[in-house]
Motif scaffolding. Structure first.
Motif, PDB file in Angstrom:
ATOM      1  N   VAL A 232      37.597  56.048  19.646  1.00 12.05           N
ATOM      2  CA  VAL A 232      36.296  56.049  18.975  1.00 12.05           C
ATOM      3  C   VAL A 232      35.613  57.368  19.311  1.00 12.05           C
ATOM      4  N   PHE A 233      35.156  58.056  18.286  1.00 10.76           N
ATOM      5  CA  PHE A 233      34.423  59.304  18.471  1.00 10.76           C
ATOM      6  C   PHE A 233      32.966  59.044  18.165  1.00 10.76           C
ATOM      7  N   ARG A 234      32.092  59.814  18.795  1.00  9.20           N
ATOM      8  CA  ARG A 234      30.658  59.602  18.609  1.00  9.20           C
ATOM      9  C   ARG A 234      29.949  60.909  18.288  1.00  9.20           C
ATOM     10  N   LYS A 235      28.765  60.750  17.755  1.00  9.22           N
ATOM     11  CA  LYS A 235      27.917  61.910  17.487  1.00  9.22           C
ATOM     12  C   LYS A 235      26.617  61.672  18.234  1.00  9.22           C
ATOM     13  N   GLY A 236      26.407  62.427  19.296  1.00 12.33           N
ATOM     14  CA  GLY A 236      25.205  62.259  20.098  1.00 12.33           C
ATOM     15  C   GLY A 236      25.403  62.797  21.491  1.00 12.33           C
ATOM     16  N   SER A 237      24.573  62.318  22.408  1.00  9.04           N
ATOM     17  CA  SER A 237      24.626  62.781  23.790  1.00  9.04           C
ATOM     18  C   SER A 237      25.562  61.894  24.605  1.00  9.04           C
ATOM     19  N   SER A 238      25.609  62.141  25.893  1.00  5.85           N
ATOM     20  CA  SER A 238      26.509  61.379  26.760  1.00  5.85           C
ATOM     21  C   SER A 238      26.033  59.942  26.962  1.00  5.85           C
ATOM     22  N   GLU A 239      24.776  59.658  26.649  1.00  4.19           N
ATOM     23  CA  GLU A 239      24.250  58.308  26.856  1.00  4.19           C
ATOM     24  C   GLU A 239      23.939  57.572  25.560  1.00  4.19           C
ATOM     25  N   ARG A 240      23.441  58.294  24.549  1.00  7.95           N
ATOM     26  CA  ARG A 240      23.030  57.638  23.302  1.00  7.95           C
ATOM     27  C   ARG A 240      23.542  58.440  22.114  1.00  7.95           C
ATOM     28  N   SER A 241      23.924  57.730  21.044  1.00 11.87           N
ATOM     29  CA  SER A 241      24.488  58.395  19.868  1.00 11.87           C
ATOM     30  C   SER A 241      23.914  57.800  18.596  1.00 11.87           C
ATOM     31  N   SER A 242      24.067  58.552  17.490  1.00 14.87           N
ATOM     32  CA  SER A 242      23.581  58.083  16.192  1.00 14.87           C
ATOM     33  C   SER A 242      24.715  57.662  15.269  1.00 14.87           C
ATOM     34  N   GLY A 243      25.964  57.859  15.683  1.00 10.99           N
ATOM     35  CA  GLY A 243      27.083  57.464  14.842  1.00 10.99           C
ATOM     36  C   GLY A 243      28.386  57.403  15.607  1.00 10.99           C
ATOM     37  N   PHE A 244      29.284  56.535  15.114  1.00  9.95           N
ATOM     38  CA  PHE A 244      30.591  56.355  15.728  1.00  9.95           C
ATOM     39  C   PHE A 244      31.640  56.294  14.626  1.00  9.95           C
ATOM     40  N   ALA A 245      32.841  56.776  14.915  1.00  3.97           N
ATOM     41  CA  ALA A 245      33.940  56.727  13.931  1.00  3.97           C
ATOM     42  C   ALA A 245      35.239  56.421  14.642  1.00  3.97           C
ATOM     43  N   VAL A 246      36.074  55.634  13.987  1.00  5.20           N
ATOM     44  CA  VAL A 246      37.401  55.321  14.495  1.00  5.20           C
ATOM     45  C   VAL A 246      38.374  55.356  13.313  1.00  5.20           C
ATOM     46  N   ALA A 247      39.526  56.001  13.524  1.00  7.54           N
ATOM     47  CA  ALA A 247      40.555  56.018  12.488  1.00  7.54           C
ATOM     48  C   ALA A 247      41.095  54.606  12.332  1.00  7.54           C
ATOM     49  N   LEU A 248      41.428  54.215  11.088  1.00  5.68           N
ATOM     50  CA  LEU A 248      41.870  52.861  10.792  1.00  5.68           C
ATOM     51  C   LEU A 248      43.302  52.852  10.265  1.00  5.68           C
ATOM     52  N   ASN A 249      44.027  51.794  10.617  1.00  2.00           N
ATOM     53  CA  ASN A 249      45.362  51.562  10.102  1.00  2.00           C
ATOM     54  C   ASN A 249      45.298  50.261   9.302  1.00  2.00           C
ATOM     55  N   CYS A 250      45.271  50.379   7.987  1.00  5.88           N
ATOM     56  CA  CYS A 250      45.117  49.207   7.113  1.00  5.88           C
ATOM     57  C   CYS A 250      46.429  48.748   6.502  1.00  5.88           C
ATOM     58  N   SER A 251      47.563  49.246   6.984  1.00  8.67           N
ATOM     59  CA  SER A 251      48.841  48.852   6.364  1.00  8.67           C
ATOM     60  C   SER A 251      49.376  47.576   6.980  1.00  8.67           C
TER      61      SER A 251
ATOM     62  N   SER B  75      30.514  51.810   7.101  1.00  7.75           N
ATOM     63  CA  SER B  75      31.136  52.298   5.873  1.00  7.75           C
ATOM     64  C   SER B  75      32.533  52.810   6.194  1.00  7.75           C
ATOM     65  N   THR B  76      33.282  53.100   5.152  1.00  5.73           N
ATOM     66  CA  THR B  76      34.600  53.714   5.331  1.00  5.73           C
ATOM     67  C   THR B  76      34.574  55.084   4.673  1.00  5.73           C
ATOM     68  N   VAL B  77      35.166  56.051   5.349  1.00  4.39           N
ATOM     69  CA  VAL B  77      35.217  57.426   4.872  1.00  4.39           C
ATOM     70  C   VAL B  77      36.676  57.873   4.926  1.00  4.39           C
ATOM     71  N   ASN B  78      37.159  58.424   3.827  1.00  7.72           N
ATOM     72  CA  ASN B  78      38.529  58.921   3.741  1.00  7.72           C
ATOM     73  C   ASN B  78      38.485  60.438   3.895  1.00  7.72           C
ATOM     74  N   VAL B  79      38.879  60.917   5.086  1.00  6.46           N
ATOM     75  CA  VAL B  79      38.861  62.351   5.376  1.00  6.46           C
ATOM     76  C   VAL B  79      40.297  62.854   5.350  1.00  6.46           C
ATOM     77  N   ASN B  80      40.602  63.704   4.374  1.00  9.92           N
ATOM     78  CA  ASN B  80      41.940  64.303   4.233  1.00  9.92           C
ATOM     79  C   ASN B  80      43.038  63.239   4.238  1.00  9.92           C
ATOM     80  N   GLY B  81      42.783  62.094   3.636  1.00  9.59           N
ATOM     81  CA  GLY B  81      43.792  61.041   3.542  1.00  9.59           C
ATOM     82  C   GLY B  81      43.814  60.066   4.709  1.00  9.59           C
ATOM     83  N   THR B  82      42.980  60.274   5.716  1.00  8.35           N
ATOM     84  CA  THR B  82      42.890  59.357   6.855  1.00  8.35           C
ATOM     85  C   THR B  82      41.617  58.538   6.714  1.00  8.35           C
ATOM     86  N   LEU B  83      41.751  57.217   6.757  1.00  9.75           N
ATOM     87  CA  LEU B  83      40.603  56.333   6.607  1.00  9.75           C
ATOM     88  C   LEU B  83      39.922  56.125   7.956  1.00  9.75           C
ATOM     89  N   TYR B  84      38.604  56.295   7.966  1.00  6.33           N
ATOM     90  CA  TYR B  84      37.796  56.093   9.168  1.00  6.33           C
ATOM     91  C   TYR B  84      36.782  55.001   8.917  1.00  6.33           C
TER      92      TYR B  84
END
Length: 168
Positions: A149-168, A104-113
Motif C-alpha cells: 500500500v502506498f500513501r500520499k502524505g506525511s509519516s503520520e497522516r495521509s490524504s490518499g492510499f493506493a494498492v495494486a490489484l490482481n482481479c484475475s 475508486s479504481t485507476v488503471n495506470v499503464n495497464g495496472t489496476l489500482y
C-alpha cells in the motif's frame, strides 16, 4: 400399543404433507395480531438501512484510465492517488465516523489500482487506515492486493492510499 402406533402413524402422515425444506411460516404477527413490518424512516425502531455492497457498487463504475512515464512503483501509485475519484460518478463514498473516504479504481499503464482518498487533499487521516485498506482490499474491491500500500502524505497522516490489484 395400538394407541402409540395409531398416533405415530397419524403424525407421520401429517408430516408427509409438508415439505421439510420449506421454512416459510406465519412468523411473529405482533401484538393482538398486528403485523410486524420494517420502517423506512431513519431512527424508527424497525428501521432497516439499505444494504450496501461496496465491490458491486465499485464494479459499476469504470476504472479511470491514466498513462505516465514513471517506472518506480511508488511514483506510479502516487499518479493513481492523484487521479482517483472524489465524486459519485467516479468513486464509491465510504462514510465513516469522522471522515468520508472515496474508493475508486485507476488503471495506470495497464495496472489496476484501488485508490482510497479523503474528501479533499487538505483532509488527512491516520496511516493505520491505509494499512487496514491494504489488508482488506479484497473485501472492498473484490480483487486481491498485488503489492504494498502506498500513501500520499506525511509519516503520520495521509490524504490518499493506493494498492495494486490482481482481479484475475
Amino acid at each position: 400399543m395400538k394407541k402409540i402406533l395409531l398416533s405415530t402413524v397419524t403424525v407421520l402422515a401429517l408430516a408427509a404433507c409438508e415439505d421439510p425444506y420449506n421454512r416459510e411460516g406465519v412468523g411473529f404477527t405482533g401484538i393482538d395480531g398486528e403485523p410486524r413490518t420494517i420502517s423506512d424512516v431513519p431512527g424508527a425502531a424497525a428501521f432497516l438501512p439499505p444494504a450496501t455492497n461496496v465491490p458491486a457498487e465499485l464494479a459499476v463504475l469504470p476504472a479511470i484510465p491514466v498513462t505516465t512515464d514513471e517506472t518506480e512503483a511508488e511514483k506510479i501509485a502516487r499518479v493513481a492517488i492523484d487521479n482517483g475519484g472524489r465524486s459519485d460518478t467516479s468513486a464509491v463514498a465510504l462514510t465513516g465516523s469522522d471522515t468520508n473516504l472515496y474508493l475508486s479504481t485507476v488503471n495506470v499503464n495497464g495496472t489496476l489500482y484501488g485508490v482510497l482518498k479523503t474528501a479533499s487533499s487538505s483532509t488527512k487521516v491516520d496511516n493505520a487506515i491505509g494499512a487496514s485498506f491494504g489488508r482488506n482490499a479484497e473485501q472492498f474491491t473484490g480483487c486481491l492486493p498485488a503489492g504494498d500500500v502506498f500513501r500520499k502524505g506525511s509519516s503520520e497522516r495521509s490524504s490518499g492510499f493506493a494498492v495494486a490489484l490482481n482481479c484475475s
